[in-house]
Design a protein around this motif. Sequence first.
Motif, PDB file in Angstrom:
ATOM      1  N   ARG A 179       0.793  -0.750   0.128  1.00  0.00           N
ATOM      2  CA  ARG A 179      -0.127  -0.007  -0.374  1.00  0.00           C
ATOM      3  C   ARG A 179       0.602   1.423  -0.572  1.00  0.00           C
ATOM      4  O   ARG A 179       2.147   1.627   0.836  1.00  0.00           O
ATOM      5  N   GLU A 217      -6.269   7.217  11.076  1.00  0.00           N
ATOM      6  CA  GLU A 217      -7.044   5.754  10.337  1.00  0.00           C
ATOM      7  C   GLU A 217      -6.632   4.513  12.063  1.00  0.00           C
ATOM      8  O   GLU A 217      -5.830   4.769  11.656  1.00  0.00           O
ATOM      9  N   GLU A 260      -8.867  -0.340   6.526  1.00  0.00           N
ATOM     10  CA  GLU A 260      -8.556   1.282   6.528  1.00  0.00           C
ATOM     11  C   GLU A 260      -9.721   2.082   7.289  1.00  0.00           C
ATOM     12  O   GLU A 260     -11.117   1.657   6.507  1.00  0.00           O
TER      13      GLU A 260
HETATM   14 MN    MN Z   1      -4.016   5.063   4.943  1.00  0.00          MN
END
Ligand code: MN
Length: 415
Positions: free
Chosen positions: A304, A314, A367
């Motif tokens: 990611r 987050e 997330e």
């Molecule tokens: Mn993130």
Amino acid sequence: MIVSRRTFAAATASGLLTASAASAAELGNPDNPPQGRPAIKDNPRSSNVPGPQNKVLDAQFPSSVMPPSTDHGEVENFWFPFAQANRRVQDGGWTRQVTVKELPIATTLAGVDMRLTAGGIRELHWHLPAEWAFVLYGNARITAFDQDGRNYVADVSAGDLWNFPSGIPHSIQGLEPDGTEFLLIFDDGNFSEYSTFLPTQWMAHTPVEVLTKNFGVAANAFDQIPLHELYIFQAPLPAALKEDQLRATGPQGPTPESFAYSLLKQKPNFSSPHGEARIVDSKNFPVSSTIAAAHVIVRPGAMREMHWHPNADEWQYYISGTGRMGVFASGDNIRTKDFHAGDVGYVPRSMGHYIENTGDNDLVFLEIFRSSHYASISFSQWLGHLPPELVKAHFRFSDEMLKALPKNGDTTVVG
Ligand code: MN
Ligand code: MN
């Protein structure tokens, strides 16, 4: 020759340079003083641990035992595993939670992992924060009731979500064949699952004459009410969904909006050989007005990308696989931590981070944000959308590198 930080680290590691040969001071930390594996020159025993050691834990956290040499400074702890959360086990299921008490950095959201057997019920209740949920396993029946007298009864399965707005009363019951397990998210890091409003406790602490007046029945109607909360309890399986929906619905009908959403049946917002991402927020799941989320799959070896979120902290839940996350907390404070299935991660708003799959299987995680909408800023896309001279003046990139900066497409997961 301009010595970049990376070529300097590689050169010192291979012994081509001595520590004093290059202008290390101008490169900043971690080169001043050197940290990490490349810093070990004369004594290989510099990094061993001769004292007490938990070898099982050490083996799971290589990024803590021998961090990347770029790690530096202090970053508030951003990891907590559900495996370390105290489990409340009752007949019919169990629950455990990660709130600000377990993970002090996580002030905006709290999380609960709950298991209900087939027939097992999480008692009817309501609470101040909104509740967002992701079904991890099995099947469940959920019910809700709104301020306009409309009801909601639905079945959810692994990969589905639900969202109950603040104050909306609801229930959850495990279905066949083996009940359910799910993750609950509350939009308040201080919220405890053990402080919900339970109707059993309200009844037990209300004078019987008030109960009889309220419900318009004789006092003996309340002879059998429980005097303590039930919270989680075993019960028979519910009737068929259609039958339950029919019997629960009044003249006002069912709620116009669904409180559930099939996230994993949604077409991915991002898809490439490196992974997938599915985003859900108030745009495609309108009832979820305070919580936004992304379900991310990162293939082995992929990552990611480096990014941050301009709108919210987050809260992460790791569903499967193994990964490591590096968090850039501004200044020269940056830290790397390993994550496994069942772990919680947390990244405060605007802190830069990446999540790399370090295992042999897909890394899958959620997330989750306390926001009406999902928002993410890509580091590489930002640089790709600047005048090239401006970028070159900062990083001394070659023309070839400048051309490689992305301008098109989606770089959510890279590899
Ligand atoms: Mn993130
Ligand atoms: Mn609830």
